[in-house]
Design an enzyme around this catalytic site. Structure first.
Site, PDB file in Angstrom:
ATOM      1  N   PHE A 192      -6.379  -0.105  -9.655  1.00 56.43           N
ATOM      2  CA  PHE A 192      -5.418   0.261  -8.630  1.00 56.43           C
ATOM      3  C   PHE A 192      -4.542   1.393  -9.153  1.00 56.43           C
ATOM      4  CE2 PHE A 192      -1.786   0.101  -5.868  1.00 56.43           C
ATOM      5  CZ  PHE A 192      -2.414  -0.024  -4.639  1.00 56.43           C
ATOM      6  N   GLU A 211      -8.559  13.096   2.678  1.00 56.55           N
ATOM      7  CA  GLU A 211      -8.247  11.709   2.311  1.00 56.55           C
ATOM      8  C   GLU A 211      -7.734  11.650   0.878  1.00 56.55           C
ATOM      9  OE1 GLU A 211      -7.386   8.889   2.729  1.00 56.55           O
ATOM     10  OE2 GLU A 211      -8.737   7.588   3.847  1.00 56.55           O
ATOM     11  N   ASP A 212      -6.936  10.648   0.591  1.00 49.08           N
ATOM     12  CA  ASP A 212      -6.457  10.470  -0.774  1.00 49.08           C
ATOM     13  C   ASP A 212      -7.503   9.802  -1.662  1.00 49.08           C
ATOM     14  OD1 ASP A 212      -6.265   8.028   0.579  1.00 49.08           O
ATOM     15  OD2 ASP A 212      -4.201   7.613  -0.009  1.00 49.08           O
ATOM     16  N   ARG A 233       4.771   7.243  -4.551  1.00 52.02           N
ATOM     17  CA  ARG A 233       4.072   8.405  -3.966  1.00 52.02           C
ATOM     18  C   ARG A 233       4.546   9.712  -4.590  1.00 52.02           C
ATOM     19  NH1 ARG A 233       1.280   6.562   0.618  1.00 52.02           N
ATOM     20  NH2 ARG A 233       2.269   4.941   1.846  1.00 52.02           N
TER      21      ARG A 233
HETATM   22  P1  IMP Z   1     -11.224   2.132   2.164  1.00 56.39           P
HETATM   23  O1  IMP Z   1     -11.216   2.047   3.653  1.00 56.39           O
HETATM   24  O2  IMP Z   1     -11.571   0.823   1.540  1.00 56.39           O
HETATM   25  O3  IMP Z   1     -12.069   3.254   1.631  1.00 56.39           O
HETATM   26  O4  IMP Z   1      -9.733   2.320   1.730  1.00 56.39           O
HETATM   27  C1  IMP Z   1      -9.120   3.517   1.651  1.00 56.39           C
HETATM   28  C2  IMP Z   1      -7.625   3.353   1.673  1.00 56.39           C
HETATM   29  O5  IMP Z   1      -7.144   2.250   0.886  1.00 56.39           O
HETATM   30  C3  IMP Z   1      -7.012   4.580   1.065  1.00 56.39           C
HETATM   31  O6  IMP Z   1      -6.804   5.580   2.036  1.00 56.39           O
HETATM   32  C4  IMP Z   1      -5.726   4.047   0.460  1.00 56.39           C
HETATM   33  O7  IMP Z   1      -4.703   4.073   1.433  1.00 56.39           O
HETATM   34  C5  IMP Z   1      -6.012   2.625   0.115  1.00 56.39           C
HETATM   35  N1  IMP Z   1      -6.343   2.471  -1.322  1.00 56.39           N
HETATM   36  C6  IMP Z   1      -7.549   2.175  -1.851  1.00 56.39           C
HETATM   37  N2  IMP Z   1      -7.505   2.120  -3.189  1.00 56.39           N
HETATM   38  C7  IMP Z   1      -6.226   2.397  -3.534  1.00 56.39           C
HETATM   39  C8  IMP Z   1      -5.547   2.504  -4.818  1.00 56.39           C
HETATM   40  O8  IMP Z   1      -6.095   2.348  -5.921  1.00 56.39           O
HETATM   41  N3  IMP Z   1      -4.229   2.815  -4.761  1.00 56.39           N
HETATM   42  C9  IMP Z   1      -3.567   3.030  -3.581  1.00 56.39           C
HETATM   43  N4  IMP Z   1      -4.162   2.943  -2.372  1.00 56.39           N
HETATM   44  C10 IMP Z   1      -5.489   2.627  -2.346  1.00 56.39           C
HETATM   45 MG    MG Z   2      -4.873   5.993   2.938  1.00 51.92          MG
END
Ligand code: IMP
Ligand code: MG
Length: 185
Positions: A158, A104-105, A171
């Protein structure tokens, strides 16, 4: 300077290209040590943000690995704690009896990862672990989501770059940066 057009939109670099590469080498070494040396590991890239990370991480894992890809979109916001995750593209390979490492990123609320782990566990893999490049611990709602490997803990800002986007852009930045606020407000 590389990518001048995009650099101008960044308020602050929080993780440099060198820091990313150094930490990814460490993660790769740790993962390589944690599995038996003949383990075949399926790396599952959560599209699209984890593409860069998986490409670099894989080159630092000293095990036979295969790649598979999954695209998910999460519904559910701060107001909806039991939001759900929709699968846009499922895996190609059967993971039954195999060792799976989800790549995961970033973990924000933890919702996406929680749902992906739950889904993959129903397919009877030998093991499921997750590695995330970034983690925003302040935002974590899903306290029980277990992440075996974590690159960097970052503040609740963010961020973009190195796979992460804002409206699909940024990206291709080689570092992690914070976008200038006027660009997303
Ligand atoms: P979660 O389900 O709330 O944990 O969200 C995870 C997903 O939200 C990640 O895989 C990203 O695609 C997106 N995301 C969350 N925070 C950021 C950020 O700071 N920048 C870009 N994408 C984000
Ligand atoms: Mg993502």
């Amino acid at each position: 300077m590389k990518l001048k057009v995009l650099n101008e939109d960044i308020a602050e670099v929080i993780i440099t290209e060198e820091e990313l590469q150094q930490r990814i080498r460490e993660l790769g070494e740790q993962i390589s040590q944690d599995y038996d040396e003949d383990t075949e590991l399926i790396l599952i890239c959560i599209l699209r943000g984890a593409v860069m990370f998986m490409a670099d991480l894989a080159r630092n894992i000293n095990l036979p690995v295969t790649f598979d890809f999954m695209d998910v979109s999460s519904y559910g916001s701060g107001t909806e704690s039991s939001g759900t995750v929709r699968i846009i593209k499922d895996l190609e390979d059967d993971i039954g009896g195999r060792h799976v490492l989800i790549v995961e990123d970033i973990i924000d609320t933890g919702l996406t990862l929680k749902h992906v782990i739950k889904l993959l566990e129903t397919r009877d893999p030998a093991s499921v672990r997750a590695v995330t490049l970034l983690d925003k611990p302040e935002r974590r709602e899903m306290k029980h989501v277990e992440v075996a490997y974590n690159g960097f803990e970052i503040p609740d800002k963010f961020v973009v770059g190195y796979g992460l986007d804002f409206a699909e852009k940024y990206r291709n930045l080689p570092y992690i940066g914070v976008l200038k606020e006027e660009l997303y407000n």
